[in-house]
Scaffold this active site. Structure first.
Site, mmCIF file in Angstrom:
data_model
loop_
_atom_site.group_PDB
_atom_site.id
_atom_site.type_symbol
_atom_site.label_atom_id
_atom_site.label_comp_id
_atom_site.label_asym_id
_atom_site.label_seq_id
_atom_site.Cartn_x
_atom_site.Cartn_y
_atom_site.Cartn_z
ATOM 1 N N GLY A 15 -7.161 -5.503 -18.271
ATOM 2 C CA GLY A 15 -7.940 -5.585 -17.038
ATOM 3 C C GLY A 15 -8.480 -4.221 -16.658
ATOM 4 O O GLY A 15 -7.714 -3.327 -16.285
ATOM 5 N N CYS A 28 0.827 -1.208 0.000
ATOM 6 C CA CYS A 28 0.000 0.000 0.000
ATOM 7 C C CYS A 28 0.856 1.252 0.000
ATOM 8 O O CYS A 28 0.689 2.140 -0.821
ATOM 9 C CB CYS A 28 -0.905 -0.010 1.239
ATOM 10 S SG CYS A 28 -1.680 1.563 1.566
ATOM 11 N N HIS A 66 -23.521 24.237 3.638
ATOM 12 C CA HIS A 66 -23.759 24.686 2.261
ATOM 13 C C HIS A 66 -22.693 25.707 1.884
ATOM 14 O O HIS A 66 -22.345 26.544 2.693
ATOM 15 C CB HIS A 66 -25.144 25.328 2.147
ATOM 16 C CG HIS A 66 -25.453 25.810 0.764
ATOM 17 N ND1 HIS A 66 -25.791 24.949 -0.246
ATOM 18 C CD2 HIS A 66 -25.450 27.060 0.232
ATOM 19 C CE1 HIS A 66 -26.003 25.641 -1.358
ATOM 20 N NE2 HIS A 66 -25.796 26.929 -1.096
ATOM 21 N N LYS A 74 -1.863 7.384 -5.624
ATOM 22 C CA LYS A 74 -2.658 8.582 -5.352
ATOM 23 C C LYS A 74 -1.847 9.860 -5.599
ATOM 24 O O LYS A 74 -2.390 10.884 -6.017
ATOM 25 C CB LYS A 74 -3.194 8.573 -3.925
ATOM 26 C CG LYS A 74 -4.634 8.165 -3.813
ATOM 27 C CD LYS A 74 -4.934 6.712 -3.951
ATOM 28 C CE LYS A 74 -5.203 6.115 -5.264
ATOM 29 N NZ LYS A 74 -5.252 4.641 -5.234
#
Lengths: 465, 431
Positions: free
Chosen positions: A181, A44, A444, A53
């Site tokens: 894949g 990882c 918001h 990432k």
């Protein structure tokens, strides 16, 4: 030769293994952590989630800079300095890996660099370049992980055929890249190479990329790949591959035709295989299933009472956060708390553009199992926040239990879906109902409002849906 | 010096004080019984771990007490200053647990016993991860807990209410078990004034006596008893014993006939496991036990107690002999702990030493059978047409006719007799 005597030995220092070692140490156990890689952190951290990432971040910057021209801001063509990218990527890995080593030291976890081989149910031999050492233990946790599968038909012995490991090393930017894949690894790395300038083609044997995920969540990713990749061949198989000068010649076949294409590099991302061989498991009572995964019960104990196993090596979803949770369950059991890994809610995130994320029950799974559900969707076209960055190709949906309105699953596609899914996982784990989610005030303008709005759509009280 | 309650025995978290046998100012000797405690298993005497003068008593009859409860303060004879009671595991030095004489809280909600969560989607009951983890650790089935949160979510108070309910039910068992509740006891008629007929004397009875009385009438009214009588020829067994006595004596072991009988009986039990079971009438099932622990009825000055010898099947005659002596010694010195009284799966009552014939023993519930042994008698016996002098041991096997029929009782009796008459000599060698 040295001998260590510990309460717990952990084999593999990935997100499962190091979590197990550290949690056990906080419970007061003496712990040894064994890994053949001097860089702790496992796949990882070194060859998976983290470097991919970092590269996907660059891909996103490049795409956003391109699309900014539609909004009145124009950048020049990006200059790619591969050396610098690699240096930056390595610095992240070093920082995190060093962090793991530091934490090990802080918790008095003995780190042994070398390959662990079980001699018996109580002894592990550790082979390292500096010689052998032995660890006698009361309990062991096997967290040796998995590696990219490379079927022998694809293994040409050429550097032009890569697995995710080599692809993340970013040796060059091939003009034409074939990804074999269309699962999450292939799609993520395809996204990276495409942004860096490669013409990317994906070949997938199934009828859709990212098969298994709900079709409505995949749609924006399919659309993205159709726009930015050279080709996406679904229901298509690779018949053969051979080196052809400085390229690889690939024979492809679908129901109607067979044809050849030449690529500068090929990325094989057809799955991962457990690292259950060469651990000396034959010297223990640990049993493997027919695919090589270690068999465990719901307490994560193997058939050998002193040995537990967690993470990729026991199969299921091969995700770091699944391994980390399993680490805690295994340690709980070792210290005498009989917890079980049952009906876990494991969020899954695909870091494509846009991201796809889900947790709990999916529509696909409910259909397959004949579970009656209700689905409430909120398309991002009505999200003010999505409009502000011009990415309304998102969707948030709730999978609900009829009658009780309990949230059984959450699926999201869109920019930042990987972050948003956390609220969904919390809602499911807490046994929340759609009404609960609708009652919570969401700030918001944020994308998190789409979860609240999806709940309100269900009751017909949405302001925007 | 403060005397705290020792560990009461596995599976016994608390007990009720039946009687306090000392008063402030009394001089107590070490091992003198100071309390009698009642658990759902038995009445147990609690000996004083040290000698001295009683200054204060911290519990009273009816209190619920548990390990670590402070029961007595004594002074003097400070030679033994640690408060360890020899009964059970002698680990009394723990923080005192508060004495509770308050009644068990009754659940605030209605009866929960029949509730089971069901979900059309097959999902587990809605509950937060921390509550689900708690349920795993406590071994609770969340599907049996009625959730009161939004969407039926199980909250922490729901779990607390459920636990209170379980505890309440657990303490209500005698009142709610149909087996005991069913035969309604006629009210005891008022006794006549016997003094009209002559001089009388009132004597109090001990709480152990009361407990025995209650247990016997429960067993008598619950269990339809059948008693099978027969005789086993122990002539050969006695000869075998005699042959091996010197060998055992060298090791300081008194080899008794009783110990040999234990071995013969346990072999028969293994072939007839129903005699080693419990009839769970409430749930309509039998509980078969894979262990063979023998209760041995022992006569003491205060009445009958039944200490237990564990795993009779796995023990050598040497070990069983030692266990028997230990039990006898403990019973004589009132050192029998609650743990010693728990877990029997079959009981033997031996009245042989008292020189009597067959009798009808009462099943030691919740077991289903008890074997009574009487005095072996030398008698003329016809064998192959000739009269021989043999020693015959009368056997009296009582069993629970609810689950064991007469034919099985007869077969089991024959099996015991066969085991005694053809006693396996290997047992005597293999020590």
């Amino acid at each position: 030769m040295s001998t260590h005597s510990v309460d717990l030995v952990v084999i593999g220092a990935g997100p499962g293994g190091y979590a197990a070692a550290f949690v056990a140490a906080t419970h007061g156990l003496t712990v040894a952590l064994v890994d053949s890689d001097t860089n702790l952190g496992g796949v990882c951290l070194n060859r998976g989630c983290i470097p991919s990432k970092a590269l996907l971040h660059l891909a996103k910057l490049i795409r956003e800079a391109e699309s900014a021209s539609h909004h009145g801001v124009t950048f020049g063509k990006p200059k790619i300095d591969l050396d610098q990218i690699r240096t930056w990527k390595t610095s992240i890995i070093d920082k995190l890996s060093g962090g793991v080593a530091h934490l090990a030291k802080k918790r008095n976890v003995t780190v042994l660099n070398g390959r662990g081989l079980f001699q018996s149910s109580t002894t592990l031999r550790v082979d390292s370049p500096n010689g052998q050492s032995y660890v006698t233990f009361k309990h062991a946790i096997i967290a040796a992980g998995s590696r990219p599968a490379l079927p022998s038909a694809f293994d040409l012995g050429s550097h032009r055929v890569m697995t995710s490991t080599e692809a993340l090393e970013l040796a060059d930017i091939p003009a034409r890249l074939l990804v074999i894949g269309g699962g999450y690894i292939g799609m993520e790395l395809g996204t990276v190479y495409s942004a860096l300038g490669s013409k990317v083609s994906v070949v997938e044997a199934q009828s859709s990329i990212l098969s298994g995920a709900d079709p409505d969540l995949i749609r924006p990713v399919v659309k993205f790949s159709q726009t930015h990749f050279e080709s996406v061949w679904t229901s298509t198989k690779v018949q053969s591959m051979q080196s052809d000068g400085k390229t690889v010649k690939v024979t492809l076949a679908n129901e109607t035709k067979t044809w050849e294409e030449n690529f500068d590099r090929v990325l094989v991302s057809v799955g991962r295989s457990p690292n259950s061989q060469n651990l000396g498991l034959e010297n223990t009572k640990v049993q493997l299933d027919d695919r090589g995964y270690i068999k465990v019960n719901s307490n994560l104990a193997t058939d050998d009472p002193s040995i537990y196993a967690i993470g990729d090596i026991i199969g299921g979803l091969m995700l770091a956060h699944k391994a980390s949770k399993e680490a805690r369950i295994a340690v709980d059991n070792i210290v005498g708390d009989p917890t079980r890994f049952e009906n876990p809610i494991i969020p899954a995130v695909v870091f494509t553009d846009p991201e796809v994320a889900w947790a709990g029950l999916t529509e696909t799974e409910a259909k397959a199992k004949g579970i009656a559900i209700k689905v409430s969707k909120f398309p991002w076209g009505a999200s003010g926040r999505a409009l502000t960055f011009d990415r309304t190709d998102g969707l948030t949906k709730l999978i609900l239990e009829p009658g009780t309105d309990r949230i059984l699953g959450v699926g999201i596609v869109g920019v930042g879906a990987g972050e948003l899914i956390a609220e969904g996982a919390l809602a499911i784990e807490m046994g929340a109902t759609a009404a609960d989610l609708g009652e919570v005030i969401h700030a918001h303008p944020t994308l998190s409002e789409t979860l609240m709005e999806a709940a309100e759509v269900y009751y017909g009280t949405s302001a925007h849906g | 010096m403060e005397i705290k309650l020792p560990h009461l025995g596995d599976g016994i978290d608390s007990a009720v004080v039946l009687s306090v046998l000392v008063s402030p100012g009394d001089m107590v000797t070490k091992d003198q019984t100071i309390l009698e405690l009642e658990t759902d298993k038995a009445v147990a005497p609690i000996p004083c771990p040290a000698a001295g003068k009683v200054i204060a008593i911290h519990v009273k009859s009816g209190d619920t007490v548990s390990m670590g409860t402070l029961v007595l303060s004594i002074e003097g004879d400070s030679a033994s200053s640690t408060a360890t009671a020899p009964v059970a595991s002698a680990q009394a030095a723990v923080a005192p647990v508060s004495v509770s004489s308050a009644p068990t809280p009754t659940p605030s909600t209605g009866p929960l016993g029949s509730y089971t969560f069901e979900s059309a989607s097959g999902a587990e009951p809605p509950a937060s991860p921390s509550i689900r983890k708690m349920s795993q650790l406590f071994g609770l089935d969340l599907r049996r807990i009625r959730g009161t949160g939004n969407g039926g979510r199980i909250t922490t108070p729901d779990v607390q209410a459920h636990l209170s309910h379980l505890q309440f039910v657990a303490f209500q068992v005698p009142a709610t078990t149909p087996a005991i509740a069913a035969p309604t006891k006629p009210a005891t008629p008022a006794l006549p004034d016997f003094s009209k007929f002559g001089s009388i004397e009132i004597q109090p009875i001990t709480s152990l006596r009361k407990k025995i009385g209650q247990k016997m009438s429960d067993a008598w009214t619950t269990v339809p008893h059948v008693t099978q009588f027969d005789e086993a020829d122990i002539t050969q067994l006695m000869a075998l014993r005699k042959k091996y006595v010197p060998e055992y004596e060298k090791k300081g072991i008194k080899l008794s006939v009783t110990v040999l009988l234990l071995k013969a009986v346990v072999d028969a039990l293994k072939k007839f496991p129903i005699f080693n079971s419990t009839y769970d009438e409430a749930n309509g099932q039998m509980i078969m036990k894979n262990y063979f622990n023998f209760g041995i009825a022992v006569d003491t000055d205060n009445g009958l107690i039944v200490p237990v010898i564990r795993n009779v099947d796995q023990k050598s005659l040497e070990t069983l002999s030692a266990d028997l002596s230990t039990i006898a010694e403990k019973a004589r010195t009132r050192q029998v702990s609650l743990e010693d009284l728990q877990g029997s799966s079959f009981t033997i009552s031996n009245l042989g030493s008292l020189g009597v014939g067959p009798f009808t023993p009462i099943v030691n519930t919740p077991e289903v059978a008890i074997l009574g042994l009487s005095k072996g008698v030398t008698k003329p016996v016809v064998i192959d047409g000739k009269i021989e002098i043999r020693t015959l041991l009368p056997l009296s096997l009582s069993y629970d006719h609810r689950i064991i029929d007469g034919a099985d009782g007869a077969r089991f009796t024959r099996e015991i007799i066969a085991g005694i008459e053809q006693f396996n000599e290997e047992y005597l060698k293999g020590n």
